[in-house]
Design an enzyme around this catalytic site. Structure first.
Site, PDB file in Angstrom:
ATOM      1  N   ASP A   1       3.570  69.456  64.911  1.00 36.39           N
ATOM      2  CA  ASP A   1       4.071  69.422  63.519  1.00 36.39           C
ATOM      3  C   ASP A   1       3.222  70.451  62.814  1.00 36.39           C
ATOM      4  OD1 ASP A   1       5.476  67.262  63.726  1.00 36.39           O
ATOM      5  OD2 ASP A   1       4.197  65.747  62.567  1.00 36.39           O
TER       6      ASP A   1
ATOM      7  N   ARG B   1      11.688  73.295  65.430  1.00 37.01           N
ATOM      8  CA  ARG B   1      12.202  72.093  64.407  1.00 37.01           C
ATOM      9  C   ARG B   1      11.959  73.039  63.123  1.00 37.01           C
ATOM     10  NH1 ARG B   1       8.182  67.589  63.120  1.00 37.01           N
ATOM     11  NH2 ARG B   1       8.941  66.632  65.188  1.00 37.01           N
TER      12      ARG B   1
HETATM   13  C1  FAD Z   1      12.068  64.979  61.511  1.00 39.28           C
HETATM   14  C2  FAD Z   1      11.376  65.555  60.249  1.00 39.28           C
HETATM   15  C3  FAD Z   1      10.140  66.099  60.659  1.00 39.28           C
HETATM   16  C4  FAD Z   1       9.263  66.909  59.712  1.00 39.28           C
HETATM   17  N1  FAD Z   1       8.214  67.556  60.000  1.00 39.28           N
HETATM   18  C5  FAD Z   1       7.595  68.194  59.037  1.00 39.28           C
HETATM   19  C6  FAD Z   1       6.637  68.988  59.645  1.00 39.28           C
HETATM   20  O1  FAD Z   1       5.921  69.196  60.619  1.00 39.28           O
HETATM   21  N2  FAD Z   1       5.695  69.574  58.393  1.00 39.28           N
HETATM   22  C7  FAD Z   1       6.319  69.597  57.191  1.00 39.28           C
HETATM   23  O2  FAD Z   1       5.640  70.307  56.262  1.00 39.28           O
HETATM   24  N3  FAD Z   1       7.236  69.003  56.893  1.00 39.28           N
HETATM   25  C8  FAD Z   1       8.172  68.021  57.749  1.00 39.28           C
HETATM   26  N4  FAD Z   1       9.015  67.463  57.393  1.00 39.28           N
HETATM   27  C9  FAD Z   1       9.380  67.101  55.854  1.00 39.28           C
HETATM   28  C10 FAD Z   1      10.448  68.519  55.249  1.00 39.28           C
HETATM   29  O3  FAD Z   1       9.442  69.647  55.163  1.00 39.28           O
HETATM   30  C11 FAD Z   1      10.798  67.976  54.074  1.00 39.28           C
HETATM   31  O4  FAD Z   1       9.567  67.778  53.034  1.00 39.28           O
HETATM   32  C12 FAD Z   1      11.626  67.001  53.755  1.00 39.28           C
HETATM   33  O5  FAD Z   1      12.531  66.717  54.858  1.00 39.28           O
HETATM   34  C13 FAD Z   1      12.493  66.944  52.582  1.00 39.28           C
HETATM   35  O6  FAD Z   1      13.509  67.903  52.589  1.00 39.28           O
HETATM   36  P1  FAD Z   1      14.953  67.575  53.062  1.00 39.28           P
HETATM   37  O7  FAD Z   1      15.342  68.705  53.625  1.00 39.28           O
HETATM   38  O8  FAD Z   1      14.905  66.523  53.900  1.00 39.28           O
HETATM   39  O9  FAD Z   1      15.642  67.351  51.457  1.00 39.28           O
HETATM   40  P2  FAD Z   1      15.220  67.526  49.807  1.00 39.28           P
HETATM   41  O10 FAD Z   1      15.007  69.240  49.557  1.00 39.28           O
HETATM   42  O11 FAD Z   1      14.078  66.818  49.547  1.00 39.28           O
HETATM   43  O12 FAD Z   1      16.472  67.010  49.411  1.00 39.28           O
HETATM   44  C14 FAD Z   1      17.715  67.741  49.262  1.00 39.28           C
HETATM   45  C15 FAD Z   1      18.684  66.592  48.993  1.00 39.28           C
HETATM   46  O13 FAD Z   1      18.825  65.882  50.195  1.00 39.28           O
HETATM   47  C16 FAD Z   1      19.214  64.565  49.697  1.00 39.28           C
HETATM   48  N5  FAD Z   1      18.338  63.585  50.163  1.00 39.28           N
HETATM   49  C17 FAD Z   1      17.039  63.817  50.547  1.00 39.28           C
HETATM   50  N6  FAD Z   1      16.542  62.836  50.969  1.00 39.28           N
HETATM   51  C18 FAD Z   1      17.100  61.684  50.753  1.00 39.28           C
HETATM   52  C19 FAD Z   1      17.150  60.394  51.038  1.00 39.28           C
HETATM   53  N7  FAD Z   1      16.217  59.848  51.500  1.00 39.28           N
HETATM   54  N8  FAD Z   1      18.409  59.511  50.833  1.00 39.28           N
HETATM   55  C20 FAD Z   1      19.293  60.132  50.477  1.00 39.28           C
HETATM   56  N9  FAD Z   1      19.595  61.526  50.095  1.00 39.28           N
HETATM   57  C21 FAD Z   1      18.540  62.270  50.300  1.00 39.28           C
HETATM   58  C22 FAD Z   1      19.442  64.638  48.388  1.00 39.28           C
HETATM   59  O14 FAD Z   1      20.799  64.873  48.087  1.00 39.28           O
HETATM   60  C23 FAD Z   1      18.485  65.582  47.847  1.00 39.28           C
HETATM   61  O15 FAD Z   1      18.850  66.164  46.625  1.00 39.28           O
HETATM   62  C24 FAD Z   1       9.739  66.839  58.363  1.00 39.28           C
HETATM   63  C25 FAD Z   1      11.099  66.156  57.838  1.00 39.28           C
HETATM   64  C26 FAD Z   1      11.716  65.492  58.982  1.00 39.28           C
HETATM   65  C27 FAD Z   1      13.139  65.053  58.542  1.00 39.28           C
END
Ligand code: FAD
Length: 305
Positions: A132, A182
């Site tokens: 990560d 990722r």
């Molecule tokens: C498998 C995985 C591994 C990760 N590993 C890391 C890592 O190693 N380091 C790190 O810094 N970050 C990590 N992250 C977190 C990532 O960086 C983001 O902070 C997080 O995923 C939120 O961004 P997003 O792209 O999902 O959407 P966002 O930009 O938060 O949301 C965009 C849109 O997506 C939709 N949405 C988002 N969440 C939801 C929900 N729960 N229900 C319904 N609609 C929703 C909404 O329409 C929202 O407006 C990881 C995320 C995932 C999924």
């Protein structure tokens, strides 16, 4: 208001006293909706259920503020236990690790050796391990360690965050290693010196990263709950004849569960990130920071408990 709430939960995520208190009380306040269990054995039935639905997983032993060498070695042994359990229970699962829990803040050689121990065991069982990405101050060290390990192991990947200005350069720099990456937006609070602050800039950069990495022919995990990113990837792959074997979607356990199943039914690989462990507090707070709607979980949890 949203920024205020994000900053508030990110601030709480770093509070050591609250973290200590949370450890004592088990999965509370709705945390069981987003955390697989207080230890890996408790998470096994959760993972089996996901696997039965066609969802594969990657599991993350939650842990922050690991400060002593002995603690990092203990964490390494726990990862070995997890890997052996995945193999014994025949789970369709990979493993995710955070280098700070394995000694990144203590000593470079220590974290490198702990990772080698984990990767050797994982290799024996054909299990892939993703490192990560944590906050920006640890990004270069994480990438250096990843490069060192990649020279020796094929079952290791890492994460690149689109909110960092440096990320497209990092993807280009890593290209030669054919890395399995990722791609995410990024979960930490970073300054304007190193990171985009506007959602539209973070989103645009993520799209560029997805394009670049896929066109380089390297395996890409698109880890986002954002329909915009998912639809962009589907469309881009279709237009460029990119095989579905070259990419997968990833989401966090408990988030957008119907969308996860829809993607499986459409024939895409969908991996669920399942965190486990009694150190769930910091992770849980970061999820609340990301999405104020998640606060509803907490309120429901408080009234149920
Ligand atoms: C498998 C995985 C591994 C990760 N590993 C890391 C890592 O190693 N380091 C790190 O810094 N970050 C990590 N992250 C977190 C990532 O960086 C983001 O902070 C997080 O995923 C939120 O961004 P997003 O792209 O999902 O959407 P966002 O930009 O938060 O949301 C965009 C849109 O997506 C939709 N949405 C988002 N969440 C939801 C929900 N729960 N229900 C319904 N609609 C929703 C909404 O329409 C929202 O407006 C990881 C995320 C995932 C999924």
């Amino acid at each position: 208001m949203e920024a205020l709430s994000r900053n508030f939960f990110l601030y709480l995520s770093k509070n050591k006293s609250l973290n200590k208190m949370a450890k004592r009380y088990g999965l509370k306040f709705g945390a069981s909706k987003v955390v697989g269990g207080i230890d890996f054995d408790c998470a096994v039935p959760v993972i089996k259920k996901l696997n039965e639905k066609g969802l594969c997983t990657t599991v993350d032993h939650l842990g922050e503020f690991v400060k002593s060498m002995d603690e990092t070695r203990e964490r390494t042994l726990q990862e070995i236990h997890t890997i052996q359990t995945i193999a014994r229970e025949k789970l369709d699962s990979q493993v995710s690790v955070k280098l700070t829990s394995l000694g990144l803040d203590i000593d470079y050689n220590l974290v490198f050796e702990n990772m080698r121990t984990i990767l050797n065991e994982a290799q024996e069982h054909g299990i892939f391990v993703t490192i990560d990405m944590e906050d920006e101050s640890r990004c270069q060290a994480t990438l250096d360690i990843f490069k060192g390990l990649k020279a020796e192991f094929s079952n290791v990947g890492t994460v690149i965050q689109s909110y960092l200005y440096r990320s497209l350069d990092d993807i280009n720099d890593l290209k030669e290693l054919s890395p399995n990456l990722r791609l995410v937006k990024g979960a930490y609070k970073e300054s304007t010196e190193v990171a985009y602050q506007e959602k539209k800039d973070v989103d645009e950069n993520l799209k560029k990263m997805i394009k670049n990495h896929l066109l380089n022919g390297n395996y890409t995990a698109i880890a986002s709950h954002d329909d915009q990113m998912i639809n962009f990837t589907k469309q881009f792959a279709k237009e460029n004849n990119i095989s579905r074997d070259l990419f997968e979607f990833q989401m966090l356990y408990g988030m957008r569960t119907q969308t996860q199943l829809d993607l499986v039914n459409q024939g895409y690989k969908m991996r669920v990130y399942v965190p486990y462990g009694n150190d769930w507090y910091g992770y849980f707070m970061r999820r609340l920071a990301e999405r104020p709607a998640n606060v509803a979980f907490v309120l429901k949890g408080i009234f149920k408990s």
